[in-house]
Design a protein around this motif. Structure first.
Motif, short mmCIF file in Angstrom:
data_model
loop_
_atom_site.label_atom_id
_atom_site.label_comp_id
_atom_site.label_asym_id
_atom_site.label_seq_id
_atom_site.Cartn_x
_atom_site.Cartn_y
_atom_site.Cartn_z
N ALA A 105 3.31 -6.87 33.68
CA ALA A 105 3.50 -8.20 33.11
C ALA A 105 4.78 -7.84 32.23
O ALA A 105 5.64 -8.67 32.05
CB ALA A 105 2.50 -8.61 32.20
N ALA A 106 4.66 -6.73 31.52
CA ALA A 106 5.82 -6.21 30.68
C ALA A 106 7.15 -6.21 31.45
O ALA A 106 8.16 -6.36 30.99
CB ALA A 106 5.43 -4.89 29.89
N VAL A 114 1.42 -12.69 27.19
CA VAL A 114 0.23 -12.39 28.11
C VAL A 114 -0.66 -11.52 27.41
O VAL A 114 -0.33 -10.54 26.84
CB VAL A 114 0.89 -11.66 29.42
CG1 VAL A 114 -0.24 -11.32 30.44
CG2 VAL A 114 1.92 -12.87 30.29
N ILE A 115 -2.13 -12.01 27.44
CA ILE A 115 -2.95 -11.09 26.94
C ILE A 115 -3.90 -10.59 27.98
O ILE A 115 -4.29 -11.39 28.95
CB ILE A 115 -4.03 -11.92 26.12
CG1 ILE A 115 -3.34 -12.71 24.79
CG2 ILE A 115 -4.96 -11.05 25.45
CD1 ILE A 115 -4.08 -13.34 23.69
N ASP A 163 0.48 -17.69 26.70
CA ASP A 163 0.52 -18.56 27.91
C ASP A 163 -0.50 -17.86 29.15
O ASP A 163 -0.93 -19.03 29.60
CB ASP A 163 1.95 -18.19 28.40
CG ASP A 163 2.98 -18.75 27.26
OD1 ASP A 163 3.23 -19.80 26.92
OD2 ASP A 163 3.60 -17.61 26.58
N VAL A 164 -0.68 -16.87 29.09
CA VAL A 164 -1.61 -16.47 30.10
C VAL A 164 -2.55 -15.25 29.38
O VAL A 164 -2.02 -14.56 28.43
CB VAL A 164 -0.84 -15.59 31.12
CG1 VAL A 164 -1.75 -15.29 32.34
CG2 VAL A 164 0.44 -16.75 31.68
N ALA A 165 -3.90 -15.41 29.95
CA ALA A 165 -4.77 -14.50 29.46
C ALA A 165 -5.47 -14.02 30.74
O ALA A 165 -6.19 -14.69 31.52
CB ALA A 165 -6.09 -15.13 28.70
N VAL A 194 3.51 -8.64 25.70
CA VAL A 194 2.01 -8.26 26.46
C VAL A 194 1.21 -7.47 25.63
O VAL A 194 1.46 -6.62 24.63
CB VAL A 194 2.00 -7.29 27.42
CG1 VAL A 194 0.74 -6.94 28.02
CG2 VAL A 194 2.83 -7.89 28.78
N THR A 195 0.09 -8.23 25.02
CA THR A 195 -0.97 -7.69 24.25
C THR A 195 -2.28 -7.17 25.05
O THR A 195 -2.89 -7.97 25.78
CB THR A 195 -1.63 -8.65 23.16
OG1 THR A 195 -0.38 -9.27 22.40
CG2 THR A 195 -2.67 -7.99 21.91
N LEU A 196 -2.27 -5.79 25.06
CA LEU A 196 -3.48 -5.09 25.86
C LEU A 196 -4.67 -4.93 25.02
O LEU A 196 -4.60 -4.11 24.24
CB LEU A 196 -2.88 -4.06 26.64
CG LEU A 196 -3.96 -3.24 27.36
CD1 LEU A 196 -4.47 -3.78 28.69
CD2 LEU A 196 -3.03 -2.09 27.94
#
Ligand code: C5P
Length: 222
Positions: free
Chosen positions: A44-45, A11-12, A88-90, A51-53
């Motif tokens: 999300a984590a 997830v970004i 998968d998700v942004a 997760v990339t924030l």
């Protein structure tokens, strides 16, 4: 690693304002605190995602278990998101500056004694959400946009859903009387091509958890 509904998913999340430099000591920014985006990344984590924030300058601690990429400008935010793909998700929760000064002065702009202000020519920034949502290759399976509006919330969010090419818009009213901008609570509506889902006012942490649960259900249903 945490096991949950988003295990195995990348997830970004973008969060915070961007800073657009005028000269070495001045910039253009906005009032985003980054709280909502950070809450989503943390949720999300906690749901098991990697997760990339991608974060603009904010005064918040990095969420536990999240990789934080710190950037300043909109162009750097776009580049950081593109490097972080595939996902998968942004989720685009950042309040990106719509415009930036055309030139960044190499040294501090001084008063010249004439009383005249320096001209500040501006140019449009890239739209990060629209750029990623319209990718033909490597588009994240689920693209979430935000719409911070002061008027005609739902109508503007529906227009934005189509124009930006995202799958859902999280619409929030940021008119001054609500105290959402910088505040601890948020009141949102989820706008998709199927319809509108209004949520009651709740803490930003709770909005983050509910949004992540909503995303988990959506991924599970294909
Ligand atoms: O057009 P507007 O700024 O209201 O759209 C808001 C949505 O678009 C948010 O999800 C925001 O993060 C995203 N956005 C972006 N890049 C921009 C402007 C907005 O990703 N330059």
């Amino acid at each position: 690693p945490v096991v949950g509904p988003l295990s195995g998913r990348h997830v970004i999340v973008t969060a915070g304002p961007t800073h657009e430099p005028i000269d070495p000591v001045r910039y253009i920014a906005n009032r985003s605190s980054g709280k909502q985006g950070y809450a989503i990344a943390a949720a999300a984590a906690a749901a098991g995602a990697r997760v990339t924030l991608v974060s603009g300058p904010v005064d918040l601690a990095p969420p536990v278990g999240v990789t934080v990429i710190e950037i300043e400008t909109a162009r750097d935010m776009l580049a950081a998101v593109e490097i972080a793909l595939p996902a998968d998700v942004a989720i685009f929760a950042a309040a990106v500056a719509d415009w930036r000064p055309v030139h960044e002065a190499a040294s501090k702009i001084k008063k010249d004694g004439s009383g005249a202000a320096p001209p500040l020519a501006m140019t449009e920034n890239p739209d990060i959400l629209a750029t990623i949502a319209h990718r033909s290759a490597g588009r994240p399976g689920l693209v979430v946009g935000f719409a911070a509006e002061t008027d005609d919330l739902i109508a503007n969010a529906s227009v934005k859903l189509n124009k930006k090419g995202c799958d859902v818009i999280v619409a929030n009213d940021v008119s001054a009387e609500g105290g959402v901008m910088g505040g601890a609570e948020n009141e949102v509506a989820l706008v998709t091509s199927e319809g509108i889902e209004r949520w009651p006012r709740m803490p930003k942490g709770e909005v983050g958890r509910r949004l992540v649960a909503w995303i988990g259900a959506r991924l599970a249903n294909g």
